[in-house]
Scaffold this active site. Sequence first.
Site, PDB file in Angstrom:
ATOM      1  CB  CYS A  50      -0.695   0.008   1.104  1.00 27.51           C
ATOM      2  SG  CYS A  50       0.080   0.008   3.041  1.00 27.51           S
ATOM      3  NE  ARG A  52       8.156  -0.770   1.195  1.00 31.64           N
ATOM      4  CZ  ARG A  52       8.232   0.033   1.713  1.00 31.64           C
ATOM      5  NH1 ARG A  52      10.087   0.020   1.030  1.00 31.64           N
ATOM      6  NH2 ARG A  52       8.648   0.203   3.034  1.00 31.64           N
ATOM      7  CD  GLN A 115       4.927  -9.176  14.189  1.00 32.62           C
ATOM      8  OE1 GLN A 115       5.416 -10.428  13.379  1.00 32.62           O
ATOM      9  NE2 GLN A 115       4.909  -8.921  15.197  1.00 32.62           N
TER      10      GLN A 115
END
Length: 491
Positions: A50, A52, A115
């Site tokens: 979202c 990169r 994570q």
Amino acid sequence: MSVLLVGISHRSAPVSVLEKVAIADADRPKLIDRMLTSSHVSEAMIVSTCNRVEVYAVVDAFHGGLAEVGDLLTKHSGLPLPDLTKHAYVRYSEAAAEHLFAVASGLDSMVIGEQQVLSQIRGAYASADAQQAVGRTLHELAQHALRVGKRVHSETGIDRAGASVVSVALDRAQQVLGAAAAGAAAGSPSALAGRTAAVVGAGAMGSLAVAHLARAGVDRIIVVNRTIGRAARLAETAGTYGVAAEALELSRLPEAMAAADVVITCTGAVGNVVTLADTHRALTERERGVESASAERPLVFCDLGLPRDVEHAVAGLPGVTVIDIETLQRDPAAGAAADDTAAARAIVADELAKYLTGQRMAEVTPTVAALRQRAAEVVEAELLRLDSRLPSLADPERDEVARTVRRVVDKLLHAPTVRVKQLASTPGGDSYAEALRELFELKPGAAQAVATPMEISAIGDHAGMLLTDADIALVDDFTASQQGDEQGQPA
């Protein structure tokens, strides 16, 4: 062959540019195929999240590979090359590995320490591997990156708050809802308790949103998706958290918005999913159930899609708040404690050194094997000459001579081969392997020709004692680690 990284992220570009460069899961295979048909790229992997888009390619020439990857992103995004390069960053060889390790550790995320990026890298690798676009170089790089990420999360407190883009967005939503609720303090942990939430999109981000909403104490979750089957499965998952949940098709989105207090969108669609017209219809429906102006219900959108799911004009409607990626970039909650960040960076540096040492060792291994193969060929040629000169030599004597000659050659080669392996682990170590190839007149392609485990095994059978167990272990080291990963050992 070296790894080239060309990327655009929340750190280098505004959301408007990221939206154009964003690569949907459905588009990733064809873009990888296009790269593999180019002249300079032999392996490729695309990490698209979202915030990169990063292309990792194994190239035989830096400038040629960069031109091909740049052309690919330009055609995909529709951006002119100067506009693209203004926001892109390029890493090569060691720098590309260091960057991927930092990304896997959550150090380069919008929310430091998240994570979810680990699963995104794993998904990118699996997708490329399924296309047979991953070879030895990217396999080793990706697997090592996943190990680095796991180590950072297990050995530091970088994710102790459990922060993610979803959790930070919901914290902001709670502030809005808490401030609007009579008698509730802004940012109250109970601001979502008893409320209704809609999740638009049933992918990985949608699943994460459902989990966070359940922990926040929402009373009801409506899952909206183009495919009703996937929406139903996610709604069923929400039910396991003890939350009432239902699934709706995307055509019933206004109905879900009318019932919801917070709407989380994470579809990855190319165009806007939440339109101004749909929002107007939802607000009209909500007003019918409002008895007085004081009872107005704010509607909060958490737009986590890239490109954006919510039409820009929606943010201007009264009673509506839109929290998008651009808003989250400025949120202080996205940071991490300085000590934990420093500890994570130290792990990345340590693992990078180990990775580079392993790579240098792997590069010199074919040269050592080629040298020992050359020596084996010389020994066998001399033994054949001995047979022609002394045809009456008995087998026991011939065997003893052969063992003696092989021991002599083995001892002569032992010191230089061991030393070149040690030197290979130092910066510039490849120059020692090159010197070895030059001194012993090894052909340029000879080293690579004996690099596969099957051929190394054949060399061992042919050379007898010339190829030692240590040499075979070194040659097979990469293969052993690869097999371990494929058999389910921690990545």
